[in-house]
Design an enzyme around this catalytic site. Structure first.
Site, short mmCIF file in Angstrom:
data_model
loop_
_atom_site.label_atom_id
_atom_site.label_comp_id
_atom_site.label_asym_id
_atom_site.label_seq_id
_atom_site.Cartn_x
_atom_site.Cartn_y
_atom_site.Cartn_z
N ALA A 1 -6.23 -11.32 -14.02
CA ALA A 1 -7.07 -10.12 -14.11
C ALA A 1 -7.67 -9.98 -15.51
O ALA A 1 -7.04 -9.43 -16.42
CB ALA A 1 -6.25 -8.89 -13.74
N GLU B 1 -15.39 -17.64 -12.89
CA GLU B 1 -14.83 -18.44 -14.01
C GLU B 1 -15.95 -18.91 -14.95
O GLU B 1 -15.92 -20.03 -15.46
CB GLU B 1 -13.94 -19.57 -13.48
CG GLU B 1 -12.78 -18.99 -12.68
CD GLU B 1 -11.56 -19.86 -12.57
OE1 GLU B 1 -11.43 -20.83 -13.34
OE2 GLU B 1 -10.71 -19.56 -11.71
N THR C 1 -20.35 -17.95 -15.32
CA THR C 1 -21.57 -18.27 -14.56
C THR C 1 -22.17 -19.58 -15.11
O THR C 1 -21.80 -20.06 -16.19
CB THR C 1 -22.61 -17.15 -14.73
OG1 THR C 1 -22.97 -17.09 -16.12
CG2 THR C 1 -22.08 -15.80 -14.27
C1 LIG Z 1 -15.52 -13.67 -5.40
C2 LIG Z 1 -15.19 -13.44 -6.84
C3 LIG Z 1 -13.87 -13.63 -7.28
C4 LIG Z 1 -13.54 -13.41 -8.61
N1 LIG Z 1 -12.23 -13.54 -9.01
C5 LIG Z 1 -11.88 -13.14 -10.26
C6 LIG Z 1 -10.50 -13.10 -10.65
O1 LIG Z 1 -9.60 -13.46 -9.87
N2 LIG Z 1 -10.19 -12.63 -11.89
C7 LIG Z 1 -11.13 -12.21 -12.77
O2 LIG Z 1 -10.78 -11.81 -13.86
N3 LIG Z 1 -12.45 -12.25 -12.43
C8 LIG Z 1 -12.85 -12.69 -11.21
N4 LIG Z 1 -14.18 -12.71 -10.85
C9 LIG Z 1 -15.18 -12.21 -11.80
C10 LIG Z 1 -16.13 -13.28 -12.32
O3 LIG Z 1 -15.49 -14.13 -13.22
C11 LIG Z 1 -17.36 -12.56 -12.90
O4 LIG Z 1 -18.10 -12.05 -11.79
C12 LIG Z 1 -18.23 -13.46 -13.75
O5 LIG Z 1 -17.56 -13.80 -14.93
C13 LIG Z 1 -19.59 -12.83 -14.07
O6 LIG Z 1 -19.46 -11.53 -14.54
P1 LIG Z 1 -20.35 -10.35 -13.90
O7 LIG Z 1 -20.21 -10.45 -12.43
O8 LIG Z 1 -19.98 -9.09 -14.56
O9 LIG Z 1 -21.85 -10.74 -14.26
P2 LIG Z 1 -22.61 -10.42 -15.63
O10 LIG Z 1 -21.79 -10.88 -16.79
O11 LIG Z 1 -23.07 -9.01 -15.61
O12 LIG Z 1 -23.86 -11.40 -15.50
C14 LIG Z 1 -25.05 -11.06 -14.79
C15 LIG Z 1 -26.07 -12.17 -15.06
O13 LIG Z 1 -26.39 -12.20 -16.47
C16 LIG Z 1 -26.15 -13.51 -16.98
N5 LIG Z 1 -25.69 -13.42 -18.37
C17 LIG Z 1 -24.69 -12.65 -18.87
N6 LIG Z 1 -24.55 -12.87 -20.19
C18 LIG Z 1 -25.48 -13.82 -20.51
C19 LIG Z 1 -25.83 -14.49 -21.73
N7 LIG Z 1 -25.19 -14.24 -22.88
N8 LIG Z 1 -26.83 -15.40 -21.69
C20 LIG Z 1 -27.47 -15.68 -20.53
N9 LIG Z 1 -27.19 -15.09 -19.37
C21 LIG Z 1 -26.20 -14.17 -19.36
C22 LIG Z 1 -25.09 -14.09 -16.07
O14 LIG Z 1 -25.06 -15.51 -16.14
C23 LIG Z 1 -25.52 -13.56 -14.71
O15 LIG Z 1 -26.58 -14.37 -14.22
C24 LIG Z 1 -14.54 -13.00 -9.53
C25 LIG Z 1 -15.87 -12.84 -9.09
C26 LIG Z 1 -16.19 -13.04 -7.77
C27 LIG Z 1 -17.61 -12.84 -7.32
#
Ligand SMILES: Cc1cc2nc3c(=O)[nH]c(=O)nc-3n(C[C@H](O)[C@H](O)[C@H](O)COP(=O)(O)OP(=O)(O)OC[C@H]3O[C@@H](n4cnc5c(N)ncnc54)[C@H](O)[C@@H]3O)c2cc1C
Length: 387
Positions: free
Chosen positions: A127, A369, A371
């Site tokens: 988490a 893990e 994007t």
């Molecule tokens: C099905 C699923 C299971 C998951 N399981 C877990 C889990 O078990 N534990 C856990 O901790 N998390 C988990 N996650 C969370 C996951 O790791 C995050 O969704 C991911 O890290 C992206 O964060 P966000 O969704 O907030 O997107 P954001 O960070 O808001 O990103 C939105 C967009 O902006 C882009 N972006 C952001 N910052 C930058 C930058 N500096 N430069 C260029 N582009 C950027 C991103 O690439 C993306 O395209 C899970 C997610 C999903 C969908």
């Protein structure tokens, strides 16, 4: 039929066979229903555990199988080729909470949690993410405040894979001054277990794909954590989490290779069966070229992944190659599954065939893990390391 690119040992071949058989007998009959109903079947945990698949990277001294990374990834690919949802459970458990306990836990913590986790008796979750802290995980706001010897946690974690079913949750929380807005240094890792008062399961996500994996919010409401549940040093939890994610990315890459391979195999078979213009569609060069490109990308993704796994097992740093492996494999999975839908035509767009599920499942590998954008940032940064 191509011969496999990777030279496998007898042991690897045997584990691959066991994983393939398990996936075909225990997952394949149910996977469409789990996807349709968004159903997580907890009994799978016990079945994976019985095979040792929840302690594949844990040394035998801690009740694991003590396998190398390549062997673990081969098993994971077989599971992912049938059910990406079970694969993510296997990947998260094997590479994040268990590895954090192995590398940074003390003897008592390894005895209490790691051993039963390696035996598959306890399920682990990870988490880190929060509603306002995804890619920028260091900005997390979940707060832990010391109260006597204990810590009291408040905050919300988002997107936690199988978080509602986990027995051991590795939670990253801020332990520097309350209200600090940013910074990786003031974050500590805690072991949270469901018996602790103040742990609530929040919203369950209704997802596009990976629907057999339950993804939930976890809410900490004055959750009191004893000192025995602090992992390693106070203030180093973010570093521990990032190091574990280097390994985790290899697991997600293997999940992506498995999904892509399944889409390729289904397309090869379908192109042989489906006839148009009085001939099988595999006789059209347009289809042959698609299948050839799909095969090239699946094999390239797997080759880079296994080269990275070998680097890890030699003890070399894999931050850059782990990111490259995950980036290539996840974009391969998305591209290959898109081609697969095209090879199937209208039948690729309906639930009668599994390729639409592969397409939906593939997408998340480009998101979690880290994007694809974050992987590119990591890779580009590493190119300038030591210059
Ligand atoms: C099905 C699923 C299971 C998951 N399981 C877990 C889990 O078990 N534990 C856990 O901790 N998390 C988990 N996650 C969370 C996951 O790791 C995050 O969704 C991911 O890290 C992206 O964060 P966000 O969704 O907030 O997107 P954001 O960070 O808001 O990103 C939105 C967009 O902006 C882009 N972006 C952001 N910052 C930058 C930058 N500096 N430069 C260029 N582009 C950027 C991103 O690439 C993306 O395209 C899970 C997610 C999903 C969908």
């Amino acid at each position: 039929m191509l011969s496999p690119l990777l030279p496998l040992t007898e042991e690897q071949r045997e584990i691959q066979r066991v994983a393939r058989e398990f996936a075909r007998s225990e997952l394949a009959p149910h996977v469409a229903e789990w996807d349709r109903e968004a159903k997580f079947d907890r009994s799978i945990v016990g079945k994976l555990g019985a095979l040792g698949f929840l302690g594949m990277l844990i040394p035998e001294a801690y009740d694991g199988l003590g396998l190398d990374t390549a062997t673990y990834l081969l098993a994971l690919e077989e599971v992912a080729a049938v059910d990406a949802s079970t694969a993510v459970l296997m990947s998260v458990h094997n590479s994040l909470p268990t590895q954090m306990l192995l590398q940074f836990g003390d003897d008592a913590q390894r005895e209490r949690w790691l051993k039963p986790m390696a035996r598959g008796e306890l399920l682990g979750a990870f988490a880190l993410s929060e509603p306002e802290a995804g890619s920028d995980a260091a900005s997390l706001q979940c707060q832990a405040v010391r109260d006597g010897d204990d810590w009291v946690l408040n905050g919300t974690k988002s997107w936690i894979s199988h978080g509602a079913h986990a027995d051991v949750i590795l939670v990253m929380a801020r332990t520097d001054r309350p209200g600090a807005r940013h910074g990786s240094k003031g974050i500590t890792a805690f072991v949270v277990t469901p018996d602790l008062a103040g742990l609530k399961v929040g919203k369950k996500e209704n997802k596009l794909g990976l629907r057999g994996s339950e993804t939930v919010q976890l809410v900490f409401d004055d959750l009191r954590v004893p000192p025995a549940n602090v992992l390693g040093e106070v203030g180093r939890g973010f570093i521990y989490a990032m190091q574990s994610l280097d390994n985790g990315r290899l697991g997600i890459a293997s999940q992506a290779v498995g999904i892509a391979r399944a889409a390729l195999d289904a397309s090869v078979a379908y192109a042989d069966d489906r006839r148009q213009f009085q001939q099988p569609i595999k006789s059209f060069q347009a289809i042959q070229f698609k299948l050839a490109d799909m095969a090239v990308r699946v094999n390239a993704a797997r080759a880079l992944l296994h080269a990275s796994a070998a680097m890890k097992d030699r003890g070399e740093p894999i931050t850059a190659y782990g990111s490259m492996s995950k980036l290539l494999a996840s974009e391969t999975a998305m591209w290959v599954t898109t081609q697969a839908v095209q090879v199937f035509g209208g039948y690729g767009y309906v639930k009668e065939y599994p390729v639409e599920r592969y397409f939906r499942d593939a997408k998340v590998t480009e998101i979690y893990e880290g994007t694809s954008e974050i992987q590119r940032i990591v890779i580009a940064r590493e190119l300038y390391e030591g210059r």
